[in-house]
Each structure stands twice: as structure tokens, then as C-alpha cells.
Design a protein around this motif. Structure first.
Motif: not given
Length: 390
Positions: A121, A136, A138, A141, A215-216, A332
Motif C-alpha cells: 500500500y 487517493k 482506499n 478496497k 486515508s481519512y 489505481t
């Protein structure tokens, strides 16, 4: 061009937040290897092997894949441990070690519960940044794509049981030596107190939570992974030297060093040039599945032939991303994960160790690895398109 020729640009990877997160996580993995989980893992494999049969074969593969979920894809320490344990399994006509060593060895590269995808990642994020893409990714996912890949591998391993060879893989003297080493390792991994083990598990959970939340909450997620190292140091699971060695592991230094190369290529415009050229060659009517599958093959092939997964991914993946961008595809889905999906040639650490330890001929090796190669890439391509549609 000045931005890619100064010292700051060349060493930018060593100050990259993703690389710092990966370095911290390597220390946590080193601590995890000292827990009683390893002892139980060894005992489970030996008990299954003694029972023999197809059910035991399946259970051993599943146990290894569950272990991979903790240590992460491509962990050298973990696959060396797994292959070493498998090579020490007693000869058993109901389940010959040669029949289980190859699939279970490769299982050390496929997490069954892929919540630990930190390395891949982080590299994906770094590659997207190097290619100039601000999208971005996720993490949930991304993990599910890894799960689909692992399920493709598992499906092939279940089907391949009858074609795997049955022959001795080591002599009795080697078995005794490996058994002795295994017992020594078990004693070493059992030295943690219950408090130390609980702290290690807590640190691991905190690190994973940080990566998931990144991610947040942005860079604060990376900071959580770094902070997670502090408890394992304070309770004595790892001393300063062990932490230093873990965070300066070769894979971290290589990742940091090659980011400068990837940034330089992006700054020269090479990635955009290749993207436009390949997009023009394929045309707008190219199937997304075919395009991504081709890039999977090219990335994995180059990584296998060069023996440098990270170097190939950092240099080649931005080109694939640029091509996808010019064709209007989600970048992605340009496959970083495929860099870890070669292994059809025994020219890298894991496949070479499996072939040598298992005493396999090239024909025996290829019977398993070539179908595995294409099945995994097909599963990976399908997963990427399902989770990151065009």
C-alpha cells in the motif's frame, strides 16, 4: 531540472512519510516474531503433517496464509521460517513433504486475511505520487484486491495437489539439524512475558489502525504507526539495536533510495511520453482488462528477470499509470501488486529457496509455478477492475 539534481531531491525518499511508516512497521513485525504465535504456528504445521492426507495439505496451506496475514506479503524472515519448517517435516507417505513444501512455501506470499498490506500500500501511494497522480487509494478496497489474488492462488493450490511430486527432499542428518534449529527458535520466541506479548499485539493493532485511518486523517495515520513502536521498546520486547536494525532493513533503504529515481523520471516527462505513446498504440478501444493484464505481465516479468521487485515497480509502474491516465482509466488499477507475482523462475529468493530445499526438478517446478503465475495475474486483474472500476 534543478529539482531533480539537488541533494534534497535525490534523498527525498528518506523523508517520505510512507517510507517512515514502513520503517516503523518493520520494527513491529520484528517484535511480532518473538511472540508465542510462532511457537503455536510451528506446532500446528507438524501436527497436520503427521496426520497426512489432502485435508492436512489444505490446512497447512491455510495456516501459512493466516501467518502471512500477520507478517505481510513478501516478508523474507517469514518465508525463510516457513520453508525451513516445512523442510523438517517427517517423511510421510500420506503427505510427502515434497508435495506440500512448494504450495505452502508460496503461500507465505499470500495473506488469507489481508489487513496487513502496509508495504504494498505504501509503495502504491509513493508510485502514484511519483507519477504525478493525486488520487487517493482506499486501503480497504486495496486489501480486498489482495484477497482476490490470494483466493486465486489458493484455488490453484487445491487443484494442483495430485500433480505435485513425491520424493525425498532431505536426508536424515539434515532433518535432525533442522529440528534442532527449530527447537532453538521455539525457545527463543517463547521468552516474552504475557505483558510483553499483550503490548506487542496492542502495538500491532495500533499500527494497522493508523494505516487504515490514514486515508481519512492524513499524515496523523502515519504518526500512529511510528508511535506504536514506543510501547514495545519501553517493555523490553526490542532493544534499541534491534529497532535500529529493523527500521534500516535493506528493503526500507531500497524503497527510500529509488523514490528519487522515480521522481526524476516523472520530472523529465518520460512517464507522460511513454503514456501517450502506448495509449496511441493501443487506441481508445482497448479492453481495460487486457491492458491491465498486459501491464501485470510486464511488471512481474521485469521484476522476476531483474530480481528487483521494488526497482521495477518504482520505475515501470508510473509508466503504466501514465498510460491508463491517457486512456481515461483509473490509474489505481495499474498494478503495483503484480511486482510480487512472478516466481515462475527460480531466480529470486523465495522461488530459489523453494526449488532448492524441495529438491525439485525444473519440470516439477514449472508444472506448479507457470499455471500459478497466470491464474494469479488473471485474479489480480479482475480484482483491480472490480474494486477500482474504470
Amino acid at each position: 531540472m534543478t529539482g531533480i539534481t539537488d541533494i534534497k531531491g535525490a534523498f527525498a525518499g528518506f523523508a517520505n512519510s510512507t517510507i517512515m511508516m514502513l520503517a516503523a512497521f518493520m520494527a513491529i513485525i520484528a517484535a511480532l516474531q518473538k511472540t508465542s504465535f510462532i511457537t503455536k504456528f510451528k506446532g500446528s504445521m507438524f501436527n497436520m503433517a503427521k496426520k497426512g492426507g489432502y485435508k492436512a495439505y489444505v490446512l497447512i496451506i491455510l495456516i501459512v496464509m493466516l501467518g502471512t496475514s500477520l507478517f505481510g506479503t513478501g516478508s523474507t524472515a517469514y518465508y525463510v521460517l516457513v520453508i525451513g519448517l516445512l523442510s523438517a517435516l517427517p517423511e510421510n507417505k500420506a503427505l510427502p513433504p515434497s508435495r506440500v513444501l512448494m504450495p505452502a512455501g508460496f503461500a507465505a506470499n499470500h495473506p488469507l486475511v489481508p489487513f496487513n498490506t502496509a508495504l504494498q500500500y505504501g509503495i502504491t501511494v509513493a508510485v502514484l505520487q511519483a507519477a504525478g497522480v493525486s488520487a487517493k487509494v482506499n486501503l480497504i478496497k486495496f486489501s480486498i484486491v489482495n484477497l482476490i489474488l490470494s483466493l486465486g492462488f489458493l484455488g490453484w493450490s487445491l487443484l494442483a495437489y495430485k500433480i505435485l511430486p513425491d520424493h525425498p527432499i532431505s536426508n536424515q542428518e539434515d532433518d535432525e539439524s533442522q529440528s534442532s534449529n527449530s527447537q532453538g527458535q521455539e525457545a527463543e520466541t517463547s521468552r516474552l512475558t504475557r505483558k510483553q506479548e499483550l503490548v506487542t499485539y496492542f502495538s500491532f493493532a495500533l499500527a494497522v489502525a493508523g494505516m487504515v485511518s490514514q486515508s481519512y486523517i492524513g499524515d496523523a495515520g502515519y504518526a500512529m504507526t511510528g508511535i506504536a513502536v514506543i510501547p514495545i521498546f519501553l517493555v523490553g520486547v526490542l532493544d534499541f539495536t534491534e529497532i535500529r536494525d529493523a527500521i534500516s532493513a535493506p528493503i526500507i533503504l531500497m524503497s527510500a533510495g529509488v523514490i528519487g529515481v522515480a521522481d526524476a523520471l516523472g520530472s523529465t516527462g518520460l512517464t507522460q511520453l511513454v503514456g501517450k505513446s502506448v495509449a496511441g498504440m493501443f487506441g481508445s478501444s482497448i479492453s481495460p482488462f487486457l491492458l491491465i493484464f498486459v501491464f501485470c505481465v510486464l511488471t512481474s516479468l521485469l521484476a522476476t528477470l531483474t530480481g528487483s521487485t521494488l526497482g521495477t515497480v518504482y520505475v515501470f509502474a508510473p509508466l503504466a499509470i501514465a498510460t491508463c491516465t491517457h486512456l481515461g482509466f483509473n490509474p489505481t488499477a495499474a498494478i503495483v501488486i503484480s511486482g510480487w507475482c512472478g516466481h515462475f523462475l527460480p531466480v529470486d529468493g523465495m522461488p530459489a529457496l523453494i526449488m532448492g530445499t524441495g529438491n525439485y526438478s525444473m519440470v516439477e517446478f514449472w508444472k506448479f509455478t507457470i499455471p500459478q503465475y497466470f491464474i494469479r495475474l488473471l485474479a489480480l486483474t479482475a480484482g483491480a477492475l472490480i474494486l477500482f472500476p474504470v
